[in-house]
Each structure stands twice: as C-alpha cells, then as structure tokens.
Design a protein around this motif. Sequence first.
Motif, PDB file in Angstrom:
ATOM      1  N   PHE A 102       0.839  -1.196   0.000  1.00 35.14           N
ATOM      2  CA  PHE A 102       0.000   0.000   0.000  1.00 35.14           C
ATOM      3  C   PHE A 102       0.877   1.250   0.000  1.00 35.14           C
ATOM      4  N   LYS A 103       2.044   1.131   0.670  1.00 36.77           N
ATOM      5  CA  LYS A 103       2.932   2.285   0.775  1.00 36.77           C
ATOM      6  C   LYS A 103       3.380   2.768  -0.595  1.00 36.77           C
ATOM      7  N   VAL A 104       3.589   1.838  -1.516  1.00 35.21           N
ATOM      8  CA  VAL A 104       4.052   2.213  -2.852  1.00 35.21           C
ATOM      9  C   VAL A 104       3.038   3.135  -3.523  1.00 35.21           C
ATOM     10  N   THR A 105       1.757   2.780  -3.399  1.00 32.97           N
ATOM     11  CA  THR A 105       0.703   3.598  -3.997  1.00 32.97           C
ATOM     12  C   THR A 105       0.635   4.966  -3.336  1.00 32.97           C
ATOM     13  N   LEU A 135       1.870  10.853  -3.463  1.00 38.12           N
ATOM     14  CA  LEU A 135       2.545  12.039  -2.926  1.00 38.12           C
ATOM     15  C   LEU A 135       3.467  12.657  -3.979  1.00 38.12           C
ATOM     16  N   MET A 136       4.200  11.808  -4.687  1.00 33.25           N
ATOM     17  CA  MET A 136       5.112  12.308  -5.714  1.00 33.25           C
ATOM     18  C   MET A 136       4.343  12.992  -6.842  1.00 33.25           C
ATOM     19  N   GLU A 137       3.228  12.397  -7.247  1.00 42.02           N
ATOM     20  CA  GLU A 137       2.432  12.983  -8.327  1.00 42.02           C
ATOM     21  C   GLU A 137       1.837  14.328  -7.921  1.00 42.02           C
ATOM     22  N   ASN A 138       1.563  14.478  -6.623  1.00 41.05           N
ATOM     23  CA  ASN A 138       1.007  15.745  -6.136  1.00 41.05           C
ATOM     24  C   ASN A 138       2.068  16.825  -5.945  1.00 41.05           C
ATOM     25  N   GLY A 139       3.340  16.415  -6.044  1.00 37.38           N
ATOM     26  CA  GLY A 139       4.406  17.405  -5.905  1.00 37.38           C
ATOM     27  C   GLY A 139       5.421  17.102  -4.834  1.00 37.38           C
ATOM     28  N   GLY A 140       5.319  15.931  -4.197  1.00 37.71           N
ATOM     29  CA  GLY A 140       6.308  15.546  -3.201  1.00 37.71           C
ATOM     30  C   GLY A 140       6.342  16.496  -2.019  1.00 37.71           C
ATOM     31  N   SER A 174       1.514  10.483  13.702  1.00 39.84           N
ATOM     32  CA  SER A 174       1.288   9.829  12.414  1.00 39.84           C
ATOM     33  C   SER A 174      -0.181   9.898  12.015  1.00 39.84           C
ATOM     34  N   MET A 175      -1.071   9.721  12.986  1.00 34.04           N
ATOM     35  CA  MET A 175      -2.506   9.799  12.697  1.00 34.04           C
ATOM     36  C   MET A 175      -2.890  11.196  12.225  1.00 34.04           C
ATOM     37  N   LEU A 176      -2.292  12.209  12.839  1.00 37.02           N
ATOM     38  CA  LEU A 176      -2.596  13.585  12.454  1.00 37.02           C
ATOM     39  C   LEU A 176      -2.086  13.873  11.041  1.00 37.02           C
ATOM     40  N   VAL A 177      -0.883  13.399  10.736  1.00 35.78           N
ATOM     41  CA  VAL A 177      -0.336  13.563   9.387  1.00 35.78           C
ATOM     42  C   VAL A 177      -1.217  12.851   8.366  1.00 35.78           C
ATOM     43  N   CYS A 178      -1.710  11.680   8.733  1.00 33.99           N
ATOM     44  CA  CYS A 178      -2.561  10.903   7.825  1.00 33.99           C
ATOM     45  C   CYS A 178      -3.860  11.654   7.523  1.00 33.99           C
ATOM     46  N   GLU A 179      -4.383  12.370   8.499  1.00 35.91           N
ATOM     47  CA  GLU A 179      -5.588  13.170   8.264  1.00 35.91           C
ATOM     48  C   GLU A 179      -5.343  14.259   7.224  1.00 35.91           C
ATOM     49  N   ILE A 180      -4.145  14.817   7.225  1.00 34.53           N
ATOM     50  CA  ILE A 180      -3.835  15.935   6.334  1.00 34.53           C
ATOM     51  C   ILE A 180      -3.395  15.456   4.953  1.00 34.53           C
ATOM     52  N   LEU A 181      -2.565  14.406   4.923  1.00 34.18           N
ATOM     53  CA  LEU A 181      -1.958  13.966   3.661  1.00 34.18           C
ATOM     54  C   LEU A 181      -2.576  12.703   3.080  1.00 34.18           C
ATOM     55  N   GLY A 182      -3.281  11.936   3.919  1.00 31.52           N
ATOM     56  CA  GLY A 182      -3.760  10.639   3.465  1.00 31.52           C
ATOM     57  C   GLY A 182      -2.668   9.591   3.480  1.00 31.52           C
ATOM     58  N   ALA A 183      -1.575   9.875   4.186  1.00 36.41           N
ATOM     59  CA  ALA A 183      -0.443   8.948   4.291  1.00 36.41           C
ATOM     60  C   ALA A 183       0.151   9.087   5.685  1.00 36.41           C
ATOM     61  N   PRO A 184       0.591   7.982   6.295  1.00 39.51           N
ATOM     62  CA  PRO A 184       1.175   8.058   7.635  1.00 39.51           C
ATOM     63  C   PRO A 184       2.529   8.743   7.622  1.00 39.51           C
ATOM     64  N   LEU A 185       2.981   9.101   8.796  1.00 39.90           N
ATOM     65  CA  LEU A 185       4.224   9.852   8.920  1.00 39.90           C
ATOM     66  C   LEU A 185       5.418   9.085   8.362  1.00 39.90           C
ATOM     67  N   HIS A 186       5.437   7.774   8.531  1.00 44.02           N
ATOM     68  CA  HIS A 186       6.595   6.998   8.077  1.00 44.02           C
ATOM     69  C   HIS A 186       6.781   7.084   6.565  1.00 44.02           C
ATOM     70  N   ASP A 187       5.700   7.328   5.833  1.00 42.10           N
ATOM     71  CA  ASP A 187       5.830   7.469   4.375  1.00 42.10           C
ATOM     72  C   ASP A 187       6.715   8.654   4.005  1.00 42.10           C
ATOM     73  N   THR A 230      10.220   7.492   3.740  1.00 35.81           N
ATOM     74  CA  THR A 230      10.453   6.820   2.462  1.00 35.81           C
ATOM     75  C   THR A 230      10.538   7.833   1.326  1.00 35.81           C
ATOM     76  N   LEU A 231       9.658   8.828   1.360  1.00 40.61           N
ATOM     77  CA  LEU A 231       9.673   9.870   0.330  1.00 40.61           C
ATOM     78  C   LEU A 231      11.004  10.614   0.338  1.00 40.61           C
ATOM     79  N   SER A 232      11.501  10.911   1.523  1.00 43.68           N
ATOM     80  CA  SER A 232      12.785  11.597   1.642  1.00 43.68           C
ATOM     81  C   SER A 232      13.912  10.755   1.055  1.00 43.68           C
ATOM     82  N   ALA A 233      13.888   9.455   1.345  1.00 41.60           N
ATOM     83  CA  ALA A 233      14.908   8.560   0.791  1.00 41.60           C
ATOM     84  C   ALA A 233      14.827   8.509  -0.729  1.00 41.60           C
ATOM     85  N   ASP A 234      13.616   8.541  -1.268  1.00 42.65           N
ATOM     86  CA  ASP A 234      13.451   8.535  -2.724  1.00 42.65           C
ATOM     87  C   ASP A 234      14.047   9.789  -3.351  1.00 42.65           C
TER      88      ASP A 234
END
Length: 293
Positions: free
Chosen positions: A73-76, A81-86, A216-229, A232-236
């Motif tokens: 699910f994380k990949v999607t 996130l990347m398509e929206n502008g990272g 993480s729950m609060l971030v998920c409310e705003i972004l639709g993705a948990p904080l740990h993502d 991963t985005l930063s590493a990408d």
Amino acid sequence: MPDDPAFLVPSYFLGIQLGTLLGDREIRPVTIANYLQGLVSLMRHGGGDPVALEGIRSAQQHYVRLARRVPKFKVTRIRSLMENGGFGYILQRVTDCQRDANALPRYSALRFRVLQAAAILVLMANKPARTGDVAHWRLGHELTRDANDVWSLRWTQMKTGHETGAGELWPETCQVLDRLLLQDKPARLAQLVYTQLRGKNWLTHHPSPPADTWPSMLVCEILGAPLHDLRTLSADYIRRYDPANAPGVIQSHLGHRSTRAGEEYRALAEGDAAAESWRSLRGTLEAIRRSKA
C-alpha cells in the motif's frame, strides 16, 4: 472454521487453509504470514511436534513469498505524494493549515490541532523522524530555541538508541514552531513562553506526551499517508538526486544505526547508480563508435 478433522492437526494443510480463510476476508498475505509466524512461535515454545511445526513454517513461508509479489500500500501512497508534488505538496499543506488556523476561533482546540499538524509536517520536511520520537520531543531538550528566534532539533532515537538531529532548522520552520508555541500571544513573548514551557512536550505543552502513534494519525488526516511514508519519500528524493552516494546519505538522514537497517533503500540506490553508470558508459561508447565511422 469447517468441521474437518484435518483442521485439528497442525500441518502444512492447516496453515494453507487458515491462510485461505483469512484471504477470503481480504486480509493481505503479509498479515497472514505474520499470523502463521505467531503460531510457529507458539508451537516452538510449547514443544509442538517437529513435523507439524515444519509444516506450519512451510505454509508461513508460502505466504511470505506471496506477500513479496503483492504491491505494498505504501508504494501507492508514495506515488500519489510524488504525483502531487512531493515535499512541495507537503509544504503547501503546511501553508493550508496555517490559513485554516486563521479562520478558526482564537485559542480553540481545533485551531491548536491544525497548528500542531502544520508544525509536524514542516519539521518532517527538515528531518523525517519516527512517530514515537516526534511524540516525545520536549521543549528545551530535544527541541530548543535561542534568543535569536532560531530553533534546533537533536534527539536520541527510541528504536535504536542512536543520536541524530537536524541542527538549526529552516527559518520558515522556526516561524511555524513559534506560532504553535505562542498560540496567538504577541511575538515579543516567544522566548518568555518558551522558557516557561521548558521540559514540557512540544505538541501538548504539558508534561505528558501524546500517544506514540498520534503524530502519524494527524499527518494521515492531512496527507492521506502516515508519517513513516515521509521517511520513504525523503529517501526517494535522495536516491534520485545522487544515487551513487545515496546509501550513506540516507543512512545519516533517516538516522539508521547501520547500513543494514536501510537495506531496501541501499539496494534501490545501488541499482539506480548502476543504471546511471551504464547510461554514461553507453553514451561514451556511442561517441567512440561515431568517431570511428
């Protein structure tokens, strides 16, 4: 579970049938593998029959292999996130939160919650941390502010015991943190309020922290993705910018204690570096071929 004697005997058949039943309930293979691993551990420590134990373990490995074929699910979420502008999108959401806070009643709980979300997001753009660490940072300890209005961040990771940090934070980040700190008080009182809150949790402004998963729950409310993502985005980002040096940079940026902790990131970075080297070599060979033609 069906009334079948085979279900009463731990075996490979039992493991596969349990997995099938769980799969029919839309439980993912990785979760099924974890459930079966729990059964393996129970049998091993409970003195279960070695043959039956090996059968359950084989079934568990079957679902491990299935899980590797199923996209995470994380990949999607990361792709979205990347398509929206990272991170550009994430910083835009910080701006949105700040604007939303302006429209809410002063000193209201909802306004404070929106400011908390903005502060978490902008800090993660500086240095992506694990949600448990974020929840436990304290003013004057991990998160500090000096008389020049500059915030700094350094902490010992709960998971690894390894110290990491972001040093002095970006000016924009400092402004967002000041707003959370002040909660509509005049800006001239920032250092005084900070001094009064020293030792208290940076998010709650109370001695007790929120639950480890709350950031993480609060971030998920705003972004639709948990904080740990965001880690991963930063590493990408790092991997795409400089694949040759990415493994070491990712290890440092994400606070991994060893290179093994980021093995997946390392493998991707090395693959990108190899592909980039091959493209460069191919271009050189093509130039040589043309010069000889």
